[in-house]
Each structure stands twice: as structure tokens, then as C-alpha cells.
Design a protein around this motif. Structure first.
Motif, mmCIF file in Angstrom:
data_model
loop_
_atom_site.group_PDB
_atom_site.id
_atom_site.type_symbol
_atom_site.label_atom_id
_atom_site.label_comp_id
_atom_site.label_asym_id
_atom_site.label_seq_id
_atom_site.Cartn_x
_atom_site.Cartn_y
_atom_site.Cartn_z
ATOM 1 N N TYR A 267 27.090 -39.819 4.145
ATOM 2 C CA TYR A 267 28.509 -39.904 3.772
ATOM 3 C C TYR A 267 28.656 -40.988 2.720
ATOM 4 N N GLY A 269 31.733 -41.153 0.866
ATOM 5 C CA GLY A 269 33.148 -41.118 0.511
ATOM 6 C C GLY A 269 33.860 -42.425 0.779
ATOM 7 N N ASN A 270 35.167 -42.341 0.917
ATOM 8 C CA ASN A 270 36.022 -43.500 1.124
ATOM 9 C C ASN A 270 35.567 -44.320 2.333
ATOM 10 N N ALA A 321 38.342 -39.792 5.202
ATOM 11 C CA ALA A 321 37.789 -38.696 4.398
ATOM 12 C C ALA A 321 38.779 -37.555 4.215
ATOM 13 N N GLY A 340 35.936 -33.655 3.278
ATOM 14 C CA GLY A 340 35.469 -34.960 2.819
ATOM 15 C C GLY A 340 34.185 -35.452 3.448
#
Length: 490
Positions: A267, A269-270, A321, A340
């Protein structure tokens, strides 16, 4: 908690084809009860290996420890095991009791499992001996059982009853104690299994604070013995170290909570903690590839010990996400392809199903979204638990969003009115205890549970640390928790 920077057992079984259980029948003579009975089953089998289990029932005098012996008849080789000390010499396999399951009363049963290799034939053993006495045949004179020392009161078997945790007598219980971090990160970093000592003296120091619970964070890759982990800190070595710590916690009368902290899955992402696909940081959600197998293995390891609590996943944050809160809660419960998140997610329902699929009825904790700080829709999306033994978990630090009484009253109180609520982590990075004093009062007023983060000698300004020494010397932050626990529990 996200940590300060620091520099195949069930995975195989989960991929195996499940086959019907092969069980050795109990044979008696002239109606005489066997001195002991053993049910041997092959629960899954693949090209070169299989997973097996034994269920032992004692029909004679109570015993304080046990040892089961049987012979493999098809050249099988034992590789790993759980719920017993497993060994093999030639064709003879021995499973000896652990410290936590040695007591076997008349009529009582205990189960243990193992992984073994095979080729050509996977013949079922035909005879078993328990402490030297033949099982599944007419009764023989039993060996004199070892004297049983009066046991110190251990932790209770806990159940969710309404919105309370209760013991076997129906008395209300609270989980009050600490986290013991290390098992989630040391192994994946190749530096050991635990951060600092986990000997009896260090566990006793926790008990001396009048704690009654210790939460133990784990790493799924280390437990499963995946190839990226140093074998010295993986698989059976890791599992045995965890079991040993659980036994020490119990020996001091405290409840062990085993918790999955770091998992596989890439992962980026954010709010990503790392870009690594491996279990080297906190991921937004557990992964379907390994996490159900992890929990099946952990549940099989401890399902005969109802004093052990299972905390499914440390701090979910699918909300970072997904684009909506509804998507986040759906991902939390149902998993699958979540917006996400680039790997297939195991939802809380998947993990409850993995635990209950083993027959384990242990208490399960499930934390909400936003790093377990948001329980606003926990009741709406809570997973179904066929055992009815599920509690909500919540984390709070002074820097979280839901860190004031107004939020607690609006989002926590409704949850606590319906199910048991456990604050699995409370802390502050100010090296003081003014914030946790507020948290503890709010939880005390409602008879709820909480655990301080963490029983490790870190700099509390970079990650809340309760102690400056493993002899129990508290930091200023830890002093607040220690003195409060002593005032509560005397």
C-alpha cells in the motif's frame, strides 16, 4: 500504535485441499472403558505434506502433565506443531503438554495439531500411549499420577455478556494493563523476536503494577514462517516464543491478548507507513492472502485455552484510502477489492470466520476505522459472530481526532451500551499523564477496560513509553498508569 522508526505453517495449510477427517476409532474390550482415547485426524493434505490433529481424552485419574506417543507408519516426518511440545525420533512422535495445558482432569480432553511431510503413503497411526498407558483399548492399570501442586489463581475465561465482560461465574471483569510491543517488528527487521527481555522477572514487573492484562502485538509473516524472515525468528521459533510469553503472563494471573499488528500487502496511498509489500509496517487493512491463515493457526494454537483473547487487527485505516466513510466501513467488514487499496483485503468478517472455523470460542476484539479511533458505525457494520463472544476495540492518544469527552459521549457511549468496549491502546506523547487521566476516568465511570501503550523503554516523546527500565521503573507518563492501577486493584 504507529512505531518510532527502527532500523509456513498455516499459509501452506490454507492453500491445501481440505479433506475429510481420518479418525482412529476407539476400541474397547467387553464394555470396559479405555484408559484414554485418542482421535487422530488429517485435516488437510497436499502433494508433499499434510496438517494433522490429535484429540486426547483422559478417562483415568487426573494428571498434572501428559505425554502422547505414537508411530508414523508411512515414513512421515514431523515439521511443526502447536498446543504441545512436538518431537520425533525415528518413527516415534511425541507430543508433550505445555505449561498452560498440562492439567487434564478425569474425562477432560485436550487437542494439539501439527504439520508433517509424507511421500508414497500417509498411513494413519494405529496405536497411541498417554503417559505410557495404551489408549483406545481396554483399560490398563494407570501409572500413578504426579502430585498436583495447588495452582496460583490464573486469569479468567472471559465472555461477552450484553455490554460486559464476565467470567465463568458471571462476575463482571475489566481488562486493565499494558501493551508489550516488539513481536510485531523485531523479527521482520532481523533483530530478534521481542524488544527487550520477556523473562519471568520482566513479566512479574508488569504484574507488580497491578495490571491484569498484557496485549502482545504479532507479525503474520513471522508467525507463518514466510521466506523473507530469518528462520531463527520465524515459524516454530516465533510461535514457541509467543506461547512461552503467553504462559508467563498467565502464570502471573494476567490475561494475554494476542493481536495482529503488521501484515503483508503493498500500500503506497494516503498515510502509507511503508512501500514494502512485506509486513514491515501498519497496513490500512489485513490481506486475504495470509491473514485468514494466520488467524486459523493462532486460533488452533490457543483454542483450548479460553483465557487467551484474540485482537483481530491493530489499527485499520481504510478511510485514508477510500473516498467515503461508507466505503471505508464496508471495506472494514467485508474486505475484497477496496477502493484505493491494491491488494485483496480480508475484512473483519473473514477473520471472525477464520477463528470460529477452528472451533475456537475465545473472546474476539475488533477495532474500528481511523486507526481504531472511530467507532461511529461499529454497531452498524459489526461482523456476525456465531459464538456471540465479540467486543469492540478502540485506541486513543492525545493527538487523535476523537480525543475529548464530547466525542466519547457521542460515539463511544452508544457502543459501550451494547457491547463490551476495550481501549486496547491509550497514551500520550507528552511524557506526562494528564490526558490518559481523563481517559481512565471516563472509562472507570462506565466500568470499561483499557491498556497503556507501551511496556518498552523508548523515548516517550517519539512513541509513548511507560517505562525507562524493564524492572518496572516508570516514566512520568507511566507513573500515571501505574499509580492508577495500584489504586484500583490494590
Amino acid at each position: 500504535m504507529r512505531h518510532p522508526p527502527r532500523s509456513v505453517l498455516a499459509a501452506v495449510a490454507g492453500a491445501a485441499a481440505l479433506i475429510g477427517s481420518v479418525t482412529v476409532p476407539v476400541v474397547t474390550a467387553s464394555g470396559a472403558a479405555p484408559a484414554c482415547s485418542v482421535e487422530y485426524s488429517v485435516t488437510s493434505q497436499w502433494d508433499s505434506g499434510f496438517q494433522g490433529a490429535v484429540k486426547i481424552t483422559n478417562n483415568t485419574a487426573a494428571m498434572s502433565s501428559w505425554s502422547l506417543a505414537f508411530d508414523f507408519a508411512g515414513g512421515q516426518k514431523l515439521t511443526q506443531g502447536w498446543n504441545a511440545k512436538w518431537s520425533q525420533s525415528g518413527t516415534t512422535v511425541t507430543a508433550a503438554s505445555e505449561s498452560y495445558n498440562g492439567s487434564l482432569a478425569t474425562g477432560a480432553s485436550v487437542s494439539a495439531g501439527f504439520i508433517a511431510s509424507w511421500s508414497g503413503s500417509n498411513a494413519v497411526p494405529t496405536s497411541f500411549k498417554l503417559n505410557g498407558t495404551s489408549c483406545n483399548t481396554a483399560a490398563e492399570p494407570s501409572p500413578t499420577p504426579e502430585p498436583t501442586d495447588p495452582a496460583e489463581d490464573g486469569p479468567p475465561v472471559l465472555r461477552a455478556s450484553g455490554n460486559k465482560l464476565v467470567d465463568a461465574d458471571g462476575a463482571t471483569r475489566r481488562l486493565l494493563g499494558v501493551n508489550r510491543s516488539g513481536g510485531e517488528f523485531m523479527c521482520v527487521q532481523g533483530r530478534g523476536i521481542f524488544d527487550g527481555p520477556v523473562d519471568d522477572a520482566s513479566v512479574k514487573a508488569i504484574a507488580d503494577w497491578k495490571a491484569n492484562t498484557v496485549r502482545i502485538p504479532l507479525n503474520e509473516e513471522c508467525w507463518l514462517g514466510l521466506s523473507n524472515i530469518d528462520p531463527a525468528y520465524a515459524g516454530a521459533n516465533y510461535i514457541n516464543a509467543v506461547k512461552d510469553l503467553v504462559a508467563k503472563v498467565k502464570a502471573h494471573g494476567m490475561t494475554p491478548v494476542v493481536e495482529l499488528h503488521w501484515t503483508h500487502g503493498q500500500y503506497t496511498g494516503n498515510s502509507a507507513g511503508c512501500s514494502d509489500v512485506h509486513a514491515s509496517c501498519q497496513k490500512p487493512m489485513p490481506d486475504m492472502q495470509y491473514t485468514p491463515s494466520f488467524w486459523a493457526s493462532v486460533a488452533n494454537t490457543f483454542k483450548n485455552d479460553g483465557t487467551v483473547v484474540f485482537d483481530l487487527f491493530n489499527e485499520p485505516y481504510p478511510d485514508r484510502a477510500t473516498s467515503t466513510t461508507t466505503q471505508a466501513w464496508q471495506c472494514w467488514r467485508d474486505g475484497g477489492s477496496c477502493p484505493g487499496i491494491g491488494y485483496e483485503v480480508a475484512g473483519m468478517q473473514d477473520l471472525v470466520d477464520s477463528v470460529r472455523g477452528t472451533g475456537a470460542t475465545n473472546l474476539i476484539l475488533a477495532g474500528g476505522i481511523a486507526y481504531s479511533n472511530d467507532l461511529s458505525q461499529w454497531l452498524t457494520y459489526r461482523p456476525a459472530d456465531p459464538a456471540g463472544n465479540l467486543a469492540a476495540a478502540w485506541h486513543v492518544y492525545n493527538f487523535n481526532t476523537c480525543a475529548n469527552e464530547s466525542c466519547w459521549n457521542s460515539t463511544l457511549a452508544p457502543v459501550a451500551a451494547q457491547v463490551p468496549l476495550v481501549a486496547g491502546e491509550i497514551g500520550e506523547n507528552t511524557c506526562a499523564h494528564g490526558f490518559i487521566d481523563q481517559v481512565m476516568k471516563w472509562f472507570d465511570d462506565r466500568g470499561l477496560s483499557y491498556l497503556g501503550w507501551t511496556w518498552n523503554t523508548w523515548d516517550c516523546s517519539s512513541g509513548p513509553s511507560l517505562i525507562s527500565s524493564y524492572d518496572g521503573t516508570p516514566t512520568a507518563f507511566g507513573t500515571g498508569l501505574r499509580d492508577h492501577l495500584r489504586a484500583l486493584n490494590g
